[in-house]
Design a protein around this motif. Structure first.
Motif, mmCIF file in Angstrom:
data_model
loop_
_atom_site.group_PDB
_atom_site.id
_atom_site.type_symbol
_atom_site.label_atom_id
_atom_site.label_comp_id
_atom_site.label_asym_id
_atom_site.label_seq_id
_atom_site.Cartn_x
_atom_site.Cartn_y
_atom_site.Cartn_z
ATOM 1 N N ALA A 145 0.829 -1.208 0.000
ATOM 2 C CA ALA A 145 0.000 0.000 0.000
ATOM 3 C C ALA A 145 0.865 1.259 0.000
ATOM 4 O O ALA A 145 0.582 2.229 -0.723
ATOM 5 N N VAL A 179 1.067 4.059 -3.104
ATOM 6 C CA VAL A 179 0.786 5.485 -2.939
ATOM 7 C C VAL A 179 1.966 6.322 -3.419
ATOM 8 O O VAL A 179 1.785 7.329 -4.127
ATOM 9 N N ALA A 193 2.076 6.187 -7.263
ATOM 10 C CA ALA A 193 1.013 6.964 -7.904
ATOM 11 C C ALA A 193 1.289 8.463 -7.856
ATOM 12 O O ALA A 193 0.769 9.222 -8.677
ATOM 13 N N GLY A 194 2.111 8.901 -6.913
ATOM 14 C CA GLY A 194 2.443 10.316 -6.813
ATOM 15 C C GLY A 194 3.708 10.706 -7.535
ATOM 16 O O GLY A 194 4.053 11.894 -7.593
ATOM 17 N N PRO A 254 1.558 12.396 -1.283
ATOM 18 C CA PRO A 254 0.931 11.144 -0.852
ATOM 19 C C PRO A 254 -0.462 11.340 -0.261
ATOM 20 O O PRO A 254 -1.348 10.505 -0.482
ATOM 21 N N VAL A 301 -2.860 11.650 -3.088
ATOM 22 C CA VAL A 301 -3.034 10.343 -3.725
ATOM 23 C C VAL A 301 -3.993 9.481 -2.903
ATOM 24 O O VAL A 301 -4.894 8.830 -3.448
ATOM 25 N N ALA A 302 -3.802 9.489 -1.591
ATOM 26 C CA ALA A 302 -4.685 8.707 -0.722
ATOM 27 C C ALA A 302 -6.133 9.172 -0.842
ATOM 28 O O ALA A 302 -7.061 8.353 -0.896
ATOM 29 N N LEU A 341 -7.566 7.867 -4.139
ATOM 30 C CA LEU A 341 -7.862 6.433 -4.082
ATOM 31 C C LEU A 341 -9.085 6.143 -3.228
ATOM 32 O O LEU A 341 -9.893 5.266 -3.555
ATOM 33 N N VAL A 355 -3.961 10.181 -11.547
ATOM 34 C CA VAL A 355 -3.799 8.973 -10.734
ATOM 35 C C VAL A 355 -4.649 7.823 -11.270
ATOM 36 O O VAL A 355 -4.156 6.709 -11.507
#
Length: 339
Positions: free
Chosen positions: A19, A23, A26-27, A35, A38-39, A42, A62
């Protein structure tokens, strides 16, 4: 600690690691995304909309650009690491990897033939389908060559795999000579890549991989017994030849599915299983799920590294750069002939 407790502990820790890597990945890119953002993206996605607000630009980057590639990398890492774990246990050698029986070479022939000779294959097969079919046929061919009288010695299987890989390598070289303007595309595919991933590609492997993994996990105990040798395994009630056929078939299909989508990505099935075996031990009931999660994190991290420089490079180059020194480390400092 009991087996169940150890498995749960390692799986939880490695899931958390995955996880975090997801993250961060994805950033990472030309447009850096924190981050926390990104969280939020998601957590506000369709399957789990929890009401978090995130900038529209960040959501597009993302969810539509980076996440398909990351998820595909995770699935491919699971497939290669799991298949590598099975192959190392099957051959009782930590130097074994998923391509040892010609799967990757078969996929390469199918893909290169489709690129160089677009009308050479019947039924209008797409590149991924042709690569998958050729990979499965190569593995099946190696098995037929090595099997005599219903018995498949592992040493014969290994040598047949080496011979078939060499022959398929000659075919690839011949096709490269006639690739013309397609040479760049061929070389790029052979290096292993995750660029241009779409959700359609992710869906295919997401449907195919979980059942294959569950089958291998079901045979984890039998794989443990095979480590003792075939005679001892028979004495303990394992149907050795049937188990070997199932393990080879499922591992080959999982590897073929991964390689068909991404090209040849080496060393994932060598580094991850061996590293996790040093950490969790040789019990495949723990080793298989641990290697799967670690393989996902490893390939996501290496792909992030591959696209973080001034110019993106194929992820296969990064895994090879990391895997070759590890391979030499095994040769120089550890026993490599048996587990």
């Amino acid at each position: 600690m009991t087996l169940r407790t150890r498995t749960l502990a390692w799986s939880t820790g490695l899931t958390g690691l995955l996880a975090v890597v997801l993250v961060i990945s994805a950033g990472t890119g030309p447009v850096s995304i924190p981050p926390a953002t990104v969280a939020k993206v998601l957590l506000s996605a369709d399957p789990i909309p929890l009401g978090f607000e995130a900038p529209r630009t960040s959501r597009v980057i993302v969810l539509n650009v980076r996440l398909p590639r990351i998820v595909l990398a995770a699935f491919v890492g699971v497939a290669l690491a799991t298949a590598g774990t099975v192959m190392q246990g099957f051959f009782r050698n930590p130097m074994a990897d998923p391509s040892i029986i010609g799967v990757s070479s078969g996929a390469a022939v199918g893909a290169v033939a489709t690129i160089v000779l677009p009308f050479a294959l019947p039924f209008g097969l797409e590149l991924q389908a042709a690569a998958f079919l050729a990979a499965v046929l190569a593995a099946f061919g190696v098995y037929l060559i090595a099997t005599q009288g219903g018995h498949t010695p592992t040493a014969t299987l290994l040598l047949a795999g080496v011979a078939v890989q060499t022959f398929l390598g000659a075919i690839i070289s011949l096709l490269l000579l006639h690739s013309g303007q397609s040479l760049r595309r061929v070389v790029y595919w052979l290096m292993g890549h995750l660029g241009g991933t779409t959700w359609d590609e992710v869906q295919v492997i997401a449907v195919a991989l979980p059942p294959l993994f569950l089958v291998l996990l079901f045979y984890a105990r039998d794989l443990n017994v095979l480590l003792l040798g075939e005679e001892q395994a028979r004495g303990l009630g394992v149907e050795v030849e049937r188990t070997k056929r199932i393990l080879l078939a499922v591992s080959s299909v999982a590897t073929a599915a991964a390689v068909a989508v991404t090209g040849v990505i080496g060393f994932v099935g060598l580094i991850v299983p061996h590293g996790m075996r040093l950490l969790v031990g040789p019990d495949h009931r723990i080793l298989l799920p641990s290697s799967a999660l670690a393989g996902a994190s490893f390939l996501v991290a290496t792909d992030t590294l591959a696209r973080s420089g001034p110019a993106e490079i194929p992820v296969g180059i990064v895994t090879a750069a990391l895997g070759a020194p590890f391979f030499l480390y095994l040769l120089r400092s550890r026993e490599v002939t048996e587990l």
